[in-house]
Design an enzyme around this catalytic site. Structure first.
Site, PDB file in Angstrom:
ATOM      1  N   LYS A  13      24.717  30.407  34.973  1.00  0.00           N
ATOM      2  CA  LYS A  13      24.239  31.261  34.172  1.00  0.00           C
ATOM      3  C   LYS A  13      24.673  31.233  32.867  1.00  0.00           C
ATOM      4  O   LYS A  13      25.765  30.801  32.613  1.00  0.00           O
ATOM      5  CB  LYS A  13      24.078  32.725  34.527  1.00  0.00           C
ATOM      6  N   ASP A 141      28.887  40.319  37.525  1.00  0.00           N
ATOM      7  CA  ASP A 141      27.676  39.246  37.209  1.00  0.00           C
ATOM      8  C   ASP A 141      27.068  38.793  38.733  1.00  0.00           C
ATOM      9  O   ASP A 141      25.904  38.415  38.620  1.00  0.00           O
ATOM     10  CB  ASP A 141      28.285  37.946  36.767  1.00  0.00           C
TER      11      ASP A 141
HETATM   12  O1  C5P Z   1      33.422  43.276  37.582  1.00  0.00           O
HETATM   13  P1  C5P Z   1      34.549  41.913  37.256  1.00  0.00           P
HETATM   14  O2  C5P Z   1      35.359  41.616  38.395  1.00  0.00           O
HETATM   15  O3  C5P Z   1      33.537  40.831  36.962  1.00  0.00           O
HETATM   16  O4  C5P Z   1      35.488  42.483  36.152  1.00  0.00           O
HETATM   17  C1  C5P Z   1      36.562  41.905  35.765  1.00  0.00           C
HETATM   18  C2  C5P Z   1      37.016  42.678  34.669  1.00  0.00           C
HETATM   19  O5  C5P Z   1      36.358  42.455  33.501  1.00  0.00           O
HETATM   20  C3  C5P Z   1      37.277  44.109  35.046  1.00  0.00           C
HETATM   21  O6  C5P Z   1      38.135  44.303  35.502  1.00  0.00           O
HETATM   22  C4  C5P Z   1      37.460  44.739  33.601  1.00  0.00           C
HETATM   23  O7  C5P Z   1      38.543  44.717  33.047  1.00  0.00           O
HETATM   24  C5  C5P Z   1      36.253  43.779  32.762  1.00  0.00           C
HETATM   25  N1  C5P Z   1      34.971  44.270  32.697  1.00  0.00           N
HETATM   26  C6  C5P Z   1      34.503  45.218  31.824  1.00  0.00           C
HETATM   27  N2  C5P Z   1      33.297  45.800  31.798  1.00  0.00           N
HETATM   28  C7  C5P Z   1      32.405  44.911  32.526  1.00  0.00           C
HETATM   29  C8  C5P Z   1      32.678  44.254  33.425  1.00  0.00           C
HETATM   30  C9  C5P Z   1      33.916  43.698  33.332  1.00  0.00           C
HETATM   31  O8  C5P Z   1      35.655  45.961  31.091  1.00  0.00           O
HETATM   32  N3  C5P Z   1      31.147  45.551  32.235  1.00  0.00           N
END
Ligand code: C5P
Length: 294
Positions: A13, A141
């Site tokens: 993406k 995502d």
């Molecule tokens: O959900 P994901 O594993 O992709 O997120 C990785 C990190 O990115 C989270 O631990 C957080 O620190 C940050 N994040 C965030 N806000 C979001 C998505 C991700 O702060 N909406």
């Protein structure tokens, strides 16, 4: 059942826009992003056998872990647990093509592909909404990647609204050598005052009007402002080259470090690729990928 292997494509993406609009009590940030699937994809092979819930994962990139830090592995784990399936074992084999640590959601898309493949083969009859809920347990995502296409994502990135398909165009994507840690970049963004934000409403209107130029000139990502001086110089250098070579717009995707330009035609993108490859050897050409049908 014996053993059966299914193949699913896991499309990358791009963020046509990315805005961070707030911080939630759970530490996550509230996002507003227009997401677009692209034709560049990983191939995910999911083998299902009778067994006691063992999961294995393997990729063609030695540095990607084969544990539940691999999002394909984690998706299989979530799937079996949430559906209470105890009599199957799963092995996930991923042929990576989408650049890794690029902001292109490659790992998230692998996870979504595992969920779709298992749902189909195990006849668990989950709707896209059900699968998006499972995907949200893997990462932020992955929910978008279940259906893909063109969507507005908000909240943690898991609240999704379908948009009309993007007008015809071609993306040239360059992956610089440096990689950025997602939590680190969120932290850096928290520490600065964001001066410019994407025109998300204008971008959506341009998509609705089929106005590819209007879309391209509104591609914008607030994370670029949080990069180090050195990283910013590399990203701006790529954007300048893309625009000088005819891109109608250019932006970093996600938390980077991949940068893309939007072109009207494949020959234009190919000419630009020749030029860009002189400074950034890792380049990809892709087209907008429509959503997957339920
Ligand atoms: O959900 P994901 O594993 O992709 O997120 C990785 C990190 O990115 C989270 O631990 C957080 O620190 C940050 N994040 C965030 N806000 C979001 C998505 C991700 O702060 N909406």
């Amino acid at each position: 059942m014996g053993s059966v292997t299914v193949r699913e494509k896991a499309f990358g993406k791009l963020n046509l826009s990315l805005d961070v609009v707030g911080k939630m009590d759970n530490g996550y940030h509230s996002m507003l992003m227009v997401m677009q699937s692209v034709s560049l994809h990983d191939d995910v092979y999911i083998t299902i056998e009778d067994g006691a819930g063992e999961i294995t994962a393997h990729t063609n990139r030695a540095y990607i872990p084969n544990t539940n830090k691999n999002l394909g592995f984690k998706a299989a784990e979530v799937f079996l647990k949430e559906l209470g399936i105890k009599n199957k074992s799963i092995s996930v084999s991923i042929k990576k093509r989408v650049p890794v640590c690029a902001g292109m959601g490659g790992g998230s898309s692998d996870a979504a592909a595992v969920i779709r493949g298992l749902n189909r083969e195990l006849k668990t009859r989950l709707s896209f909404d059900d699968m998006r809920r499972l995907a949200s347990m893997v990462d932020s995502d992955a929910s978008f990647c279940i259906e893909g296409g063109t969507m507005l994502a908000s909240g943690r990135g898991t609240e999704l609204k379908k948009l009309p398909p993007l007008p015809d165009c071609v993306f040239l994507i360059a992956k610089p050598r440096f990689s950025v840690s997602t939590p680190t970049l969120f932290g850096k963004l928290d520490g600065i005052k964001v001066k410019a934000r994407p025109d998300t409403a204008g971008l959506i209107a341009a998509i609705e009007n089929g106005d590819v130029f209007g879309v391209s000139r509104r591609c914008f990502n607030v994370f670029e402002a949080a990069l180090s001086q050195r990283e910013k110089a590399i990203v701006c250098g790529i954007k300048d080259t893309l625009v000088n070579c005819g891109a109608m717009g250019a932006s970093m995707t996600g938390t980077g470090s991949a940068v893309y330009g939007v072109f009207r035609s494949l020959p234009e993108a190919e000419l630009a690729e020749k030029e860009l490859k002189k400074t950034v050897p890792e380049c990809y050409i892709a087209s907008p990928e429509p959503s997957i049908s339920e």
